[in-house]
Design an enzyme around this catalytic site. Sequence first.
Site, PDB file in Angstrom:
ATOM      1  N   TYR A 237       0.818  -1.210   0.000  1.00 17.13           N
ATOM      2  CA  TYR A 237       0.000   0.000   0.000  1.00 17.13           C
ATOM      3  C   TYR A 237       0.854   1.264   0.000  1.00 17.13           C
ATOM      4  O   TYR A 237       0.757   2.110  -0.905  1.00 17.13           O
ATOM      5  CB  TYR A 237      -0.951  -0.018   1.208  1.00 17.13           C
ATOM      6  N   LYS A 241       1.625   3.955  -3.100  1.00 19.02           N
ATOM      7  CA  LYS A 241       1.186   5.342  -2.910  1.00 19.02           C
ATOM      8  C   LYS A 241       2.374   6.299  -3.051  1.00 19.02           C
ATOM      9  O   LYS A 241       2.244   7.390  -3.626  1.00 19.02           O
ATOM     10  CB  LYS A 241       0.535   5.527  -1.537  1.00 19.02           C
TER      11      LYS A 241
END
Length: 495
Positions: A237, A241
Amino acid sequence: MELGSITQFLNNKSILVIGATGFLAKIFVEKILRVQPEVKKLYLLLRAVDTKSAEERLHNEVIGKALFDVLREQHGANFHSFISEKVSPVPGDISCVDLGIRDSLWKDQMWNEVDTVINFAATTNFDERYDVALGINTMGALHLLNFVKKCNHVKVLGHLSTAYVCGEDGGFIKEKPFRLGTAKKSTKVTDIGMEKKLVEEKLRNLHSEHAEESAFTTYMKDYGIKRARMHGWPNTYVFTKAMGEMLLVHHNRDTVPLVILRPTMVTSTYQEPFPGWIEGARTIDGVAVGYAKGKLKAFPFNPKLTVDVIPADMVINALIMAMVEYANRSTPSEIIYHVGSSLRNPLKFSNFHELCFRYFVQNPLIDKDGKPIKVGKLTAFRSIAIFRIYMAIRYSLALKVFHLAINTVLFQKSWKDKYIALERNLKRAMRLAELYEPYVFFKGIFDDANSEELQIAATKTCSEAHAFNFDPTSINWEAYMMDAHFPGLVKYVLK
């Protein structure tokens, strides 16, 4: 720095919202419609194959939520006509070129009308499939920027990221952008093009082997974690990002004012539209939910460290303020805002644990037999290594005994049920511990100088500043947790 009137800025604006079914996106949409009903249009990009599917998602996953009850009451019988006039669901997919919008009429209309773009789209699973996370969190950001460059009137692009793109950095973490190629390990360079090629190659190999869908999922989840850790990030994640931020900053080249908002762990609403609204067990709440259900007796965390949480409506207020302030700038560039509480109003893990204990002792959940679930103090382990030893003693040895019993003539069905329950508890606890390890032992403090400057400017130059509060020092943690957040978890997550 002068903000002027927020509602005046929003008047007659056309706003494109990406990832509109997300938790924060819904709060943003509700706030805009409630505080400025004279907004011209909200275009909501929804992952859907056609307009009908997009409309169904809008009604089922956005405006049908309790979050919109205040707005529903405000407009009464005219609510649906108001939504139809102000909100246009657009079928698309951020992981595709031109946001996956096939209808040229939609594209032309937005390119000519939209003046503000906000990107909430993300897959927030720590261990998401690498191909999926790369498509949405990384390449999706670039697809959006390329779409924005075709728009004729965009004044500001807002991008929701996360403070934890910092990886496992400690100390005082500045509000600084990532430059293309940045890696958390000094011996590495993050080559996004190579990451994309590696994923495509792995997928081709799996296809050639006629692998089942479950094999694709398992392999790509493991591969994402492997690539993230190789470059110095703890999970897929935050790695994807961070790469998304790199692409935005590098390719924007001052084309449009770019606001990157990095909230810390987002919790339920503090005040608006009402306290305690939340969707799903988010971040640290996954631990709180397991604890409240009586399934989590011990967990690795350092009680002295800070759990950096911030209510969702404060994140949205900060975004709107930043959006207004930056749209007024004459020279396009990018700015980073940390939105959190660790610097100016820290909440310790020990405080969070104590409040959680008090609430669920006073308000226990009810089990399937109608009996209250008793909770005790959570046993804290100050390292993941010690926690693994504890779990091995508490569960692994017992599992071996049950396994031996199951394979003998002494086998009873009740033993097998206990074996399955023990195994499930072990897997749940270890999965939570491994996913949250970087956060429960996180030693960084997020600098929020840009956010504080924005807050001060708003107080001085915006008469509506009180309605867009995002000052973490205004939070009474005990009152918020006991009267809003934990009741919200019970009502909206544990129902």
